[in-house]
Every structure is written in C-alpha cells, then in structure tokens.
Design a protein around this motif. Structure first.
Motif, mmCIF file in Angstrom:
data_model
loop_
_atom_site.group_PDB
_atom_site.id
_atom_site.type_symbol
_atom_site.label_atom_id
_atom_site.label_comp_id
_atom_site.label_asym_id
_atom_site.label_seq_id
_atom_site.Cartn_x
_atom_site.Cartn_y
_atom_site.Cartn_z
ATOM 1 N N GLN A 1 0.827 -1.201 0.000
ATOM 2 C CA GLN A 1 0.000 0.000 0.000
ATOM 3 C C GLN A 1 0.867 1.259 0.000
ATOM 4 O OE1 GLN A 1 -2.717 0.353 3.309
ATOM 5 N NE2 GLN A 1 -3.524 2.328 2.600
ATOM 6 N N CYS A 2 1.917 1.248 0.795
ATOM 7 C CA CYS A 2 2.813 2.404 0.848
ATOM 8 C C CYS A 2 3.433 2.694 -0.512
ATOM 9 C CB CYS A 2 3.916 2.178 1.886
ATOM 10 S SG CYS A 2 3.351 2.226 3.598
ATOM 11 N N PHE A 3 3.881 1.655 -1.197
ATOM 12 C CA PHE A 3 4.488 1.849 -2.516
ATOM 13 C C PHE A 3 3.464 2.421 -3.500
ATOM 14 C CE2 PHE A 3 7.402 -1.772 -1.137
ATOM 15 C CZ PHE A 3 8.418 -0.909 -0.753
ATOM 16 N N GLU A 4 2.248 1.902 -3.441
ATOM 17 C CA GLU A 4 1.205 2.387 -4.349
ATOM 18 C C GLU A 4 0.880 3.851 -4.082
ATOM 19 O OE1 GLU A 4 -3.467 1.407 -5.495
ATOM 20 O OE2 GLU A 4 -2.277 -0.035 -4.359
ATOM 21 N N GLU A 5 0.756 4.209 -2.803
ATOM 22 C CA GLU A 5 0.404 5.580 -2.432
ATOM 23 C C GLU A 5 1.548 6.560 -2.694
ATOM 24 O OE1 GLU A 5 -2.463 6.598 -1.461
ATOM 25 O OE2 GLU A 5 -3.547 4.847 -0.703
ATOM 26 N N SER A 6 2.765 6.052 -2.846
ATOM 27 C CA SER A 6 3.942 6.912 -2.969
ATOM 28 C C SER A 6 4.431 7.084 -4.399
ATOM 29 C CB SER A 6 5.088 6.340 -2.110
ATOM 30 O OG SER A 6 4.712 6.236 -0.760
ATOM 31 N N GLU A 7 3.669 6.583 -5.370
ATOM 32 C CA GLU A 7 4.129 6.604 -6.763
ATOM 33 C C GLU A 7 4.505 8.008 -7.230
ATOM 34 O OE1 GLU A 7 4.851 4.312 -8.801
ATOM 35 O OE2 GLU A 7 3.924 2.478 -8.031
ATOM 36 N N GLU A 8 3.756 9.026 -6.797
ATOM 37 C CA GLU A 8 4.021 10.393 -7.235
ATOM 38 C C GLU A 8 4.942 11.142 -6.280
ATOM 39 O OE1 GLU A 8 2.892 11.322 -10.168
ATOM 40 O OE2 GLU A 8 1.945 9.344 -10.339
ATOM 41 N N LEU A 9 5.404 10.467 -5.242
ATOM 42 C CA LEU A 9 6.179 11.142 -4.208
ATOM 43 C C LEU A 9 7.632 10.690 -4.126
ATOM 44 C CD1 LEU A 9 3.535 10.869 -1.317
ATOM 45 C CD2 LEU A 9 4.042 12.913 -2.691
#
Length: 302
Positions: A168-176
C-alpha cells in the motif's frame, strides 16, 4: 477554540474548554491550573499541559471506550515499568480520566518533562547524544522480559508480515518517491532473518519522542509502548535521529552485528515509508521526517 490540524478523517478534536471542563468534573484538585494546548507533531494524541508539572493526553482516533481504557491502563503500566529502568527522565503515569464534557473516550494524565523535542533541536551531529541514546537502548535491553514476547502489534516481530502494508505504501507513494528503487530495497529487507530473542524496547524512537538539552539526551516521551520486541527495533533511532558519524558511535557502543544493524535499518524503512504519504498534507513535519530517514537509508546502501 484551539486551532488543531486534522490528521485523520475520523479524528476527535479536543479544545481547551473541553479539557478544563473534564478537570473540573473529575479532578477538582487541579481546577485552578492553567490548561494550555501543546503544539505537537504527534499523530496519536492531542496533548494539553495542566499547570507546570502535568500533561493530559487525549486519543485522536475514535474507539470503544472500554477498549481505549484497556489500552491506557496497559500504557500506564508500561510507562511505570520503564521509569524504573531508564537512566533518563521519562513521563510517569498520574491518573486516568473518564469520558465526559463531550469527549467520548478515556484519557490519561502524566508528569510533564521539560526539554526541546529533537525535531526542533536536531542532535544528529552529536557523538555524545549518540552515546546517550545508546545508553538508553542498552538500559531497556537489560530489563527483564519476565517471559513476555512480542504481542504481534505493529513493528517488532517478523519483517515480511508487513508486506501488505508496504505494498500500500508503494502504491500511495508513486508520485512522491522513487518507488522502483524502494521496492528493490524492501525485497532485500523483508528476507533478513530473525535470530535473536526479544528484549524490552521503547518501540518508537522518532525525533518527536526524544527531548534534547544542548547536545545531550534529556528525556524520552511516549513510553506506553515499552515491551518485548526484536532487539533491532530501537535501532530505528539511528536513522531517524543521527547523521553518519554519530550513527557509527551508536553502533559501536551497542556492539551491533551486521544482521541486527540491517534489521534496524529495515524497521526504520518500514516506518518511514508510511510517514511520507500518509502525512504529506496533514502533518508535513512528520512526512518530511520520513523522507529524511529514507534518504539516509538510501545513502547508506549506495
């Protein structure tokens, strides 16, 4: 009204007026004391000072009152136990409050510690601070577990059990963040074997929980999580708090072998990944701390 930042969509906000009313109802012996909201980067509680020597902590996330009370009682026992072994000042439990005055959950009162949190007084370049931090970690490791083992809650057990959260963290961080690089790092971290028995641990040695005076450790906050866990867990402080030189001082002082050191880095990585995206808008200081920790970890792996 106090101007609180909303960090969770289901957050329960607390005002000075509410706290004053609760004190008058439940602890009239303190009713003449000034009540002041404490600006904090914390994400679990709203904190208010009561006079000069007490603080009150109010859970932010709504939950069943009986469950919250059980958690607060457990945290009070843990804080009292840590106070018996810590070589540095820590808050000590004073009282537990009941729901009332529009606030729906139990709450806690503990002693107030003076000092500046490490977010505001960065001690990361100090070798003596690293030695102090090592002394604190060593004192906890030396405390008796009394047969207790990690309870499975949050960090401190098996790294690979956090795979779903990390996905989930990797998915949420794609633009960050540079997610492909971070995924590769986690694929290595998650395989690090666990070989050492549980020791007593603070569990959350982040800058907001560490007090500094000058370049020395002057106290440690948020001690309710004191309990058995992976010996590497408190090494997250090496990455959240220290620059490379003092980080080496900490490692040498604690005589960490390569596996323990890498597992500590892995726990810091797991925590930092969640901080960056979850608090990117609601708590920029916490999100920025996560970014800094990830940068330090990446620099150490180059």
């Amino acid at each position: 009204m106090d101007n609180w930042t909303t960090m969770h969509v289901d957050q329960v906000d607390v005002t000075s007026e509410t706290v004053t009313a609760l004190i008058q109802e439940q602890f009239p012996q303190w009713s003449g004391r000034a009540v002041r909201p404490l600006p904090s980067t914390g994400t679990v509680h709203s904190i208010f000072r009561i006079g000069d020597d007490l603080s009150a902590r109010f859970p932010l996330r709504p939950a069943d009152a009986a469950e919250v009370l059980a958690v607060l009682e457990r945290e009070a026992r843990a804080s009292a136990e840590l106070a018996q072994v810590s070589p540095f000042p820590v808050p000590e439990p004073v009282a537990l409050g009941r729901p009332g005055a529009g606030y729906p959950m139990p709450w806690s009162v503990q002693t107030w510690l003076p000092g500046t949190i490490a977010i505001d007084a960065d001690p990361g370049c100090s070798d003596v601070f690293a030695e102090d931090l090592a002394a604190f970690i060593a004192a906890m490791r030396g405390a008796e577990t009394r047969g207790r083992v990690f309870d499975g809650d949050n960090r401190g057990g098996v790294l690979s059990h956090h795979d779903d959260w990390m996905a989930q963290c990797f998915e949420e961080s794609e633009e960050l963040l540079d997610v492909p690089r971070l995924r590769r790092l986690w694929s290595r971290f998650r395989l690090l074997p666990r070989t050492a028995a549980d020791v007593m641990s603070h569990g959350d040695l982040i800058p907001g929980n560490v007090l500094v005076a000058g370049d020395r450790l002057s106290g440690v906050l948020d001690t309710g999580g004191f309990g058995p866990a992976d010996p590497a867990l408190d090494l997250v402080g090496a990455w959240h708090l220290l620059q490379p030189g003092p980080r080496d001082v900490l490692r040498r002082t604690l005589a960490c072998d390569d596996l323990e050191w890498e597992r500590g880095k892995a726990w810091a990585f797991e925590q930092a990944m969640g901080l960056v995206w979850y608090y990117v808008e609601t708590n920029p200081t916490m999100s920025g701390m996560g970014r800094r920790t990830l940068d330090r970890i990446l620099e150490s792996t180059d």
